[in-house]
Design a protein around this motif. Structure first.
Motif, PDB file in Angstrom:
ATOM      1  N   ASN B 403       0.729  -0.895  -0.140  1.00 56.25           N
ATOM      2  CA  ASN B 403      -0.103  -0.138  -0.079  1.00 56.25           C
ATOM      3  C   ASN B 403       0.896   1.187   0.093  1.00 56.25           C
ATOM      4  OD1 ASN B 403      -2.538  -1.208  -0.059  1.00 56.25           O
ATOM      5  ND2 ASN B 403      -2.251  -1.581   2.368  1.00 56.25           N
ATOM      6  N   ASN B 404       1.832   1.300  -0.825  1.00 53.54           N
ATOM      7  CA  ASN B 404       2.823   2.287  -0.725  1.00 53.54           C
ATOM      8  C   ASN B 404       2.768   3.097  -2.244  1.00 53.54           C
ATOM      9  OD1 ASN B 404       4.208   2.067   1.562  1.00 53.54           O
ATOM     10  ND2 ASN B 404       4.628   0.177   0.606  1.00 53.54           N
ATOM     11  N   TYR B 405       2.734   4.283  -2.281  1.00 51.05           N
ATOM     12  CA  TYR B 405       2.997   5.085  -3.676  1.00 51.05           C
ATOM     13  C   TYR B 405       4.503   5.383  -3.782  1.00 51.05           C
ATOM     14  CZ  TYR B 405       2.795   9.091  -6.733  1.00 51.05           C
ATOM     15  OH  TYR B 405       2.767   9.857  -7.739  1.00 51.05           O
ATOM     16  N   ASN B 426      -0.020  -4.401  -3.961  1.00 54.70           N
ATOM     17  CA  ASN B 426      -0.790  -3.280  -3.787  1.00 54.70           C
ATOM     18  C   ASN B 426      -0.114  -1.995  -3.772  1.00 54.70           C
ATOM     19  OD1 ASN B 426      -2.877  -5.088  -3.898  1.00 54.70           O
ATOM     20  ND2 ASN B 426      -3.358  -4.870  -1.739  1.00 54.70           N
ATOM     21  N   VAL B 428       1.613   1.352  -5.864  1.00 52.76           N
ATOM     22  CA  VAL B 428       1.518   1.956  -7.218  1.00 52.76           C
ATOM     23  C   VAL B 428       3.056   2.618  -7.772  1.00 52.76           C
ATOM     24  CG1 VAL B 428       0.841   4.061  -8.559  1.00 52.76           C
ATOM     25  CG2 VAL B 428      -0.792   2.875  -7.149  1.00 52.76           C
ATOM     26  N   HIS B 460       0.164  -1.751  -9.281  1.00 51.47           N
ATOM     27  CA  HIS B 460      -0.038  -1.104 -10.301  1.00 51.47           C
ATOM     28  C   HIS B 460       1.341  -0.350 -10.830  1.00 51.47           C
ATOM     29  CE1 HIS B 460      -2.504   1.251 -13.517  1.00 51.47           C
ATOM     30  NE2 HIS B 460      -1.675   1.930 -13.170  1.00 51.47           N
ATOM     31  N   THR B 502      -0.891  -4.880 -12.569  1.00 52.11           N
ATOM     32  CA  THR B 502      -1.395  -4.331 -13.884  1.00 52.11           C
ATOM     33  C   THR B 502      -0.197  -3.524 -14.513  1.00 52.11           C
ATOM     34  OG1 THR B 502      -3.628  -4.014 -13.445  1.00 52.11           O
ATOM     35  CG2 THR B 502      -2.841  -2.644 -15.030  1.00 52.11           C
TER      36      THR B 502
END
Lengths: 579, 579
Positions: B403-405, B426, B428, B460, B502
């Motif tokens: 859950n990191n960006y 999860n 990005v 992603h 993705t």
């Protein structure tokens, strides 16, 4: 199932890479084999002109009414049919519908590219701009054009079409330019000495030199593929580079599967952006199951997917069992199959949008393209009034929309309103407006209806979502029915779950929801983006109006997410459960 | 657990928004309460100057060697400690390490922002450029500077630093500019009449006016937070706007948790891009579990996360149980705790990178900062040779990165090489180079080691990944150990599963893998992007070298994905299973 025989198109003189028009040869081949046939093409290019096209009268949903239509390839009353293009290009001239499937059962179209030698939309490069005017270079070979009486016209082999309006795509991001919203209007045009076209404004905002302008012209007359009153249709590996109207229009069909459909500009031909005049998949008044998988949408001039019904307005209560009514929207009329004996109809209060009950159709008949009379097996609810609306619950499909790419197009991503099960999963959205719009109304567009089971899961919403404001775009996901008088205890939509998605958001409103009972927003990731400046007038991350039974939990905020809060209107203390 | 007492910083005269330096007062407060204390600050700004800083000798991994170091807040030999900044800003002047945690157990740092009044990296706006020179406007207030003898210097309160090189961020996308790769070098600089700084090239590619230039200067001396030989550390809600070296450097620690750590420019102060001089989280030679969640990385001048060990090179086989060796990389020396009695060491063949077996440490001792002697409980494998390498398997952590960006930074996204369990889920990635690099080498960087259990799921990968080429970037996911002589049956990495991700890819190479046994690539979505022009010399989607037991299945190709194929080198027919 009967055995299927292979029919080779070349045996009907349908040969690739010839200059001859293939319309008549296709007509002969198809009428020779109305059942249990697989038509196989040699790969190559096949030509179709609107002048050679068949003619047929059709009332086509959300499309301008003008009959007869031009039809290049028509499948009518056929059964168990496949057309395999083997990667062929079907190249068109002028206004026509490349494929029409009417009153068929079990049809597969595959491995086909649809294009026009001269597209029915145009593009230019913005080379200079100010408030007063915008200069655009438009390639004369790709998009032949001329000026007549201070107005720009595009022309093809057998048509001329006045310029309508343009919208802008950013040259770096290849997306609809930030904050440019809807189409730019021009008061007059002229051609400068070097051939550049000058569009007189005023323009606010001023277009940006270097950006692409997509120039819309032509009326919305002929979709790319028209599917009418048919069942069990499979479209696979079809690429659409251009259309004269909606991309694929399906109405009053049962069971539709779209796999590997691509809407994209013919880049090899030198075009940059535009792939279609309007929507991508416009699916109206269908039933059964719709699946959309591995599709790719980019450069459309309207929503990539729109799944809806048509609600109709009641003008007269004839007797206890009989009503007269009208089709309201001028592009959705003349549907003699809008209701059929035995179908279930919902009686909608047009102010609260709540259902007053349901009835079973005994008889439905058009009095004119606009007006109809309908009779029910049981009495109409006595609270039902003139001005209220009907929704056909039988003609409503389930939807699976999975593993698709919603690239930058004008307007929104997926519009859906259906009472059946909806799954929107594992897609990527780079929409200019809202990525997902769940609307429903019986007051303006008359595109029903209420949703009762929606799951939005595992999608990625890129930070370009909501960079332009279009109608009903109140959040990256916008649940925005048109309800003149919403009431908390008369919810329009029900059971919408939004979970495990990722939102990259430069602005406040991630979710807007009006009139939903049973809304879950959980396990989502919201990541702050700084690529664009915030511009939304709302200043909350989650905006809820007249919703009940809402649960919000386990969402992950990453970075300095704007407005890390929930704003409510017309709700009660216990309406939201924070787990 | 002993009960913790609250200590209020204001009681030690540590008051917010004063001009006084807080170093000594913090030192007093912390040494007064070495155990079971929660230090609570009033919110506001606190000042720390390098001149007032404590001094301490430290060999810091991947950091220039120069002792003593400057230390603003030092936690040494403390236990069960929390520092709660309550959202305070710790504002620094000059070269110093804001927080050092040394030989501590159970420490939480939270709700703190770290910045410098004058940052230790600079930015400018590119206003003009050609092959010969690039002109940049650099704000004198934000980044004071002057020219001396044809060279640009930046200066702070107590320092001057010569300009080193610059890299470019695109003004529209806010990402590292496409195809600009590594840093731009300049041969001399001068100041023009209007204050603009002219950098003489030659430049290829030519920088783009309108883009931001990030100007690197200063040596890599002082990380933002330095965690040394400590255990059970929790860093939460910490924002870092600037550092003099690596962002957070942890070495020889056990159990590290990073939650809501943000590396981003102080936009409120008018800065646009740069948030750190080098890496974000550089985690070297740690053990136990590392978790990284809800973190956000943007504008770093090197990799956001790098988890690795340090391999060492053997220079002499002293006897059957004893070896002499050296630390090879000049920024990773002097580790007197590199190995400890009872730890497990792997003996690495430096040519094939295969392990020749393991041994247990009896004794480890430095002979100099560069050289050491090590004795084992059992004989060293007799195939082990001078030039081969050692890896410390005990000092290797598991990693959960969730859950990191990973916003745009110079270089790559996550670098990881550890034999323990790795989960990257999860997230990005908007990395400029490869998003995930699994390297490992004992030949150049000496950052071990082999992976044996990696799961990359649900991430992603945005289409800016691989827009610039940096070392080892052979695909969006690049499994690229340095193996001079790879052999199919001596795999370096094992059990790497890449699933349900993705990839938006404008180029060919989505995955590159070298020397992996047990590689699964399944249920991924690969979407063709047209935002950038392809530039990779490879022309295959999946590139495999010397891999075995590979399974590829159920991947979804959306749009005209480039090179929809698998290319292999040094593999056997049965190496790949297409399910």
């Amino acid at each position: 199932m009967h055995s299927t025989k292979n029919i080779f198109a070349k045996d009907y003189g349908i040969l690739p890479n010839q200059s001859t028009d293939c319309t008549q040869a296709f007509y002969k081949m198809l009428t020779d084999h109305p059942e249990n046939a697989c038509f196989i093409l040699d790969p190559g290019t096949y030509h179709f002109s609107s002048e050679e096209a068949l003619r047929g009268d059709y009332y086509i949903s959300n499309t301008d009414v003008e009959n007869p239509r031009h039809l290049s390839i028509l499948l009518k009353d056929m059964k168990n049919i496949t057309i395999d293009g083997n990667g062929s290009l079907f190249l068109h001239k002028g206004q026509t519908i490349p494929f029409t499937v009417d009153h068929c059962d079990t049809v597969t179209l595959k491995n086909i590219t649809i294009d026009w030698s001269i597209p029915l939309s145009a593009e230019g490069l913005i080379v200079d701009a100010c408030k007063e005017w915008t200069d655009m270079k438009i390639d004369s070979d790709l998009f032949p054009h001329f000026i007549k009486e201070n107005w720009l016209y595009f022309k093809g082999e057998n048509w001329e079409s006045p310029y309508g309006s343009f919208c802008q795509f950013d040259h770096t991001t290849k997306k609809v330019a930030y904050g440019t919203a809807d189409l730019f209007q021009s008061s007059k045009q002229e051609q400068l000495e070097d051939g550049t076209i000058r569009f007189y404004g005023p323009f606010d905002p001023v277009p940006t030199p270097g950006n692409y302008g997509v120039l819309r012209h032509n009326r919305r007359l002929h979709p790319g593929i028209f599917l009418n009153q048919s069942s069990n249709l499979h479209l696979e590996h079809i690429t659409i580079h251009n259309t004269g109207g909606l991309g694929i229009l399906a109405q009053f069909c049962e069971n539709l599967a779209f796999d590997h459909i691509r809407f994209e500009a013919n880049r090899a031909a030198g075009r940059k952006v535009v792939s279609g005049h309007d929507d991508g998949l416009h699916l109206s008044n269908n039933r059964g199951e719709i699946t959309v998988e591995h599709c790719s949408f980019y450069g459309l001039m309207d929503d990539p997917i729109n799944v809806h019904g048509t609600t109709v307005k009641i003008t007269e209560i004839v007797d206890t069992h009989t009503l007269k009514g009208i089709f309201v929207h001028y592009q959705a009329v003349g549907f003699d199959c809008w209701a059929e004996k035995g179908q279930t109809i919902s009686f909608i209060d047009h102010l609260s949008m709540a259902s007053r009950g349901t009835g079973t159709v005994n008889h439905f008949e058009l009095l004119s393209p606009k007006e109809f009379i309908i009779t029910f097996d049981t009495p109409v609810p006595n609270t039902f009034q003139v001005g209220d609306a009907l929704e056909n619950l039988t003609n409503s499909p389930s939807l699976i929309c999975r593993n698709n790419y919603f690239g930058s197009c004008r307007a929104r991503g997926v519009l859906v309103s259906t009472p059946k099960k909806v799954l929107i999963e594992n897609n990527v959205f780079e929409s200019a407006g809202s990525a997902i719009l769940i609307a429903g109304d019986a007051n303006f567009w008359y595109e029903s209806g209420a949703c009762s089971d929606v799951l939005i899961r595992g999608n990625h919403f890129a930070d370009c979502c909501m960079t332009s404001m279009y109608q009903f775009c109140e959040g990256i996901i916008s649940i925005c029915p048109e309800i003149p008088k919403p009431e908390l205890h008369k919810p329009f939509h029900r059971n919408i779950k939004i979970t495990e998605n990722t939102f990259q958001s430069f602005d406040y409103s991630v979710l807007y929801a009006l009139s939903v009972q049973g809304l879950e927003f959980s396990h989502n990731r919201i990541i702050r983006s700084y690529v664009y400046e915030p511009m939304d007038r709302k200043h909350h991350m989650i905006n809820l109006e007249y919703c009940s039974n809402v649960t919000l939990h386990d969402n992950h905020l990453i970075g300095d997410v704007l407005g890390q809060d929930v704003h409510t209107v017309g709700m009660e203390d216990h309406s939201i459960l924070f787990k």
